[in-house]
Design a protein around this motif. Structure first.
Motif, short mmCIF file in Angstrom:
data_model
loop_
_atom_site.label_atom_id
_atom_site.label_comp_id
_atom_site.label_asym_id
_atom_site.label_seq_id
_atom_site.Cartn_x
_atom_site.Cartn_y
_atom_site.Cartn_z
N GLY A 128 0.80 -1.22 0.00
CA GLY A 128 0.00 0.00 0.00
C GLY A 128 0.83 1.26 0.00
O GLY A 128 2.00 1.26 -0.39
N SER A 129 0.22 2.35 0.47
CA SER A 129 0.91 3.64 0.39
C SER A 129 0.50 4.56 1.53
O SER A 129 -0.55 4.37 2.16
CB SER A 129 0.62 4.33 -0.95
OG SER A 129 -0.73 4.75 -1.02
N VAL A 130 1.35 5.54 1.77
CA VAL A 130 1.09 6.62 2.71
C VAL A 130 1.05 7.92 1.93
O VAL A 130 1.91 8.15 1.06
CB VAL A 130 2.18 6.70 3.80
CG1 VAL A 130 1.92 7.89 4.73
CG2 VAL A 130 2.25 5.40 4.59
N VAL A 131 0.07 8.76 2.23
CA VAL A 131 0.00 10.10 1.64
C VAL A 131 0.05 11.11 2.78
O VAL A 131 -0.82 11.14 3.64
CB VAL A 131 -1.29 10.31 0.82
CG1 VAL A 131 -1.33 11.74 0.25
CG2 VAL A 131 -1.38 9.28 -0.31
N VAL A 170 6.06 -0.40 0.35
CA VAL A 170 5.16 0.70 0.65
C VAL A 170 5.64 1.97 -0.05
O VAL A 170 6.80 2.36 0.09
CB VAL A 170 5.07 0.95 2.17
CG1 VAL A 170 4.14 2.13 2.47
CG2 VAL A 170 4.59 -0.30 2.90
N ARG A 171 4.75 2.61 -0.79
CA ARG A 171 5.06 3.90 -1.40
C ARG A 171 4.67 5.02 -0.44
O ARG A 171 3.66 4.91 0.27
CB ARG A 171 4.31 4.08 -2.72
CG ARG A 171 4.71 3.11 -3.80
CD ARG A 171 4.00 3.39 -5.12
NE ARG A 171 2.55 3.31 -5.01
CZ ARG A 171 1.72 4.33 -5.02
NH1 ARG A 171 2.18 5.58 -5.14
NH2 ARG A 171 0.41 4.15 -4.93
N VAL A 172 5.44 6.11 -0.42
CA VAL A 172 5.15 7.25 0.45
C VAL A 172 5.31 8.53 -0.36
O VAL A 172 6.36 8.75 -0.97
CB VAL A 172 6.08 7.28 1.68
CG1 VAL A 172 5.66 8.41 2.62
CG2 VAL A 172 6.08 5.94 2.40
N ASN A 173 4.28 9.35 -0.36
CA ASN A 173 4.30 10.61 -1.11
C ASN A 173 3.66 11.72 -0.29
O ASN A 173 2.99 11.47 0.72
CB ASN A 173 3.53 10.46 -2.43
CG ASN A 173 4.23 9.51 -3.39
OD1 ASN A 173 5.29 9.81 -3.91
ND2 ASN A 173 3.62 8.35 -3.61
N SER A 174 3.84 12.95 -0.75
CA SER A 174 3.27 14.12 -0.07
C SER A 174 2.46 14.95 -1.05
O SER A 174 2.82 15.07 -2.22
CB SER A 174 4.37 15.01 0.52
OG SER A 174 5.13 14.33 1.48
#
Length: 254
Positions: A128-131, A170-174
């Protein structure tokens, strides 16, 4: 729909930008859980679909861990965490002790770190990912909200480090937000005339709507952004016109 079967947590998702983000994920087909210290005045919903709510103080590390375990137990998975909870009152650095400014940093930087760490084991399982929801206040001077600006600058750096450490699972973006029109916009910009005047300073001619932010968050959480990690996406309508352009006495349009 694009996110059918996905499970998304939006912190601070009961009003304003957070509620807009939650509605965009609902519209994309996701199951959405919003958390905040207090319940929303009305359920967060769109098109007949409704987000579930859990009361949570993000400063309570144990409660945060229990919350994410409960989400994963209820839905069987977790696909995205949107770290939206945050904010600050207007307070000059000399007005109030260090403890008040420290609480702003705690909410806007340490709380997203706490939530991300608690969500990480579950996000790994689903790739999954974090935004992170950042702010232009973290990219330029932020008089009156200096602690907030410092925290948001730290949040973007934290996201980039997470993106490296937690790859490839895990993908992490802002999302780096400019000014957004919410139900509390009058506290920052004044009456309707003030809001319109502030919006006119933005190249696109208006403040962002919460849905504009939500749609960008959905993109970053979706498979369309499968190769996007460690990125900061500016959602600011073109930015701010440099003040010196208006002050200069040359190159004026007739």
């Amino acid at each position: 729909m694009e996110l059918d079967g996905r499970v998304v947590v939006v912190t601070g998702g009961t009003r304003g930008v957070g509620a807009g983000i939650a509605r965009s994920f609902l519209a994309a087909g996701a199951e959405v859980v919003v958390c905040a210290r207090r319940p929303p005045d009305e359920p967060v919903s769109t098109d007949g679909r409704q987000a579930s709510f859990t009361a949570l103080d993000l400063r309570d590390t144990g409660a945060v861990r229990d919350f994410f375990d409960a989400v994963a137990d209820r839905y069987g998975r977790l696909d995205c965490l949107v770290n939206n909870a945050g904010g600050t009152p207007y307070r000059l650095l000399g007005e109030g002790g260090a403890e008040r400014h420290a609480r702003v940093v705690e909410l806007n930087l340490l709380a997203p770190l706490t939530a991300s760490l608690a969500a990480h084991p579950w996000l790994r399982r689903t790739r999954g990912s974090v935004v992170m929801i950042g702010s232009v206040s973290g990219t330029r001077p932020s008089p009156g909200t200096a602690a907030y600006g410092a925290a948001k600058a730290g949040l973007e750096n934290l996201a980039r480090s997470m993106a490296v450490e937690w790859a490839p699972e895990v993908r992490v973006n802002s999302l780096i937000l400019g000014m957004v029109r919410t139900e509390l916009a009058h506290l920052h910009y004044g009456d309707e005339a003030g809001i319109e005047a502030v919006g006119a300073t933005v190249p696109l001619g208006r403040l962002a709507e919460p849905a504009d932010v939500g749609d960008a968050a959905v993109f970053l959480a979706s498979d369309r952004a499968r190769y996007v990690s460690g990125a900061g996406l500016l959602v600011h309508g073109g930015g701010e016109r440099p003040a010196f352009l208006d002050a200069a006495t040359v190159n004026k349009e007739s």
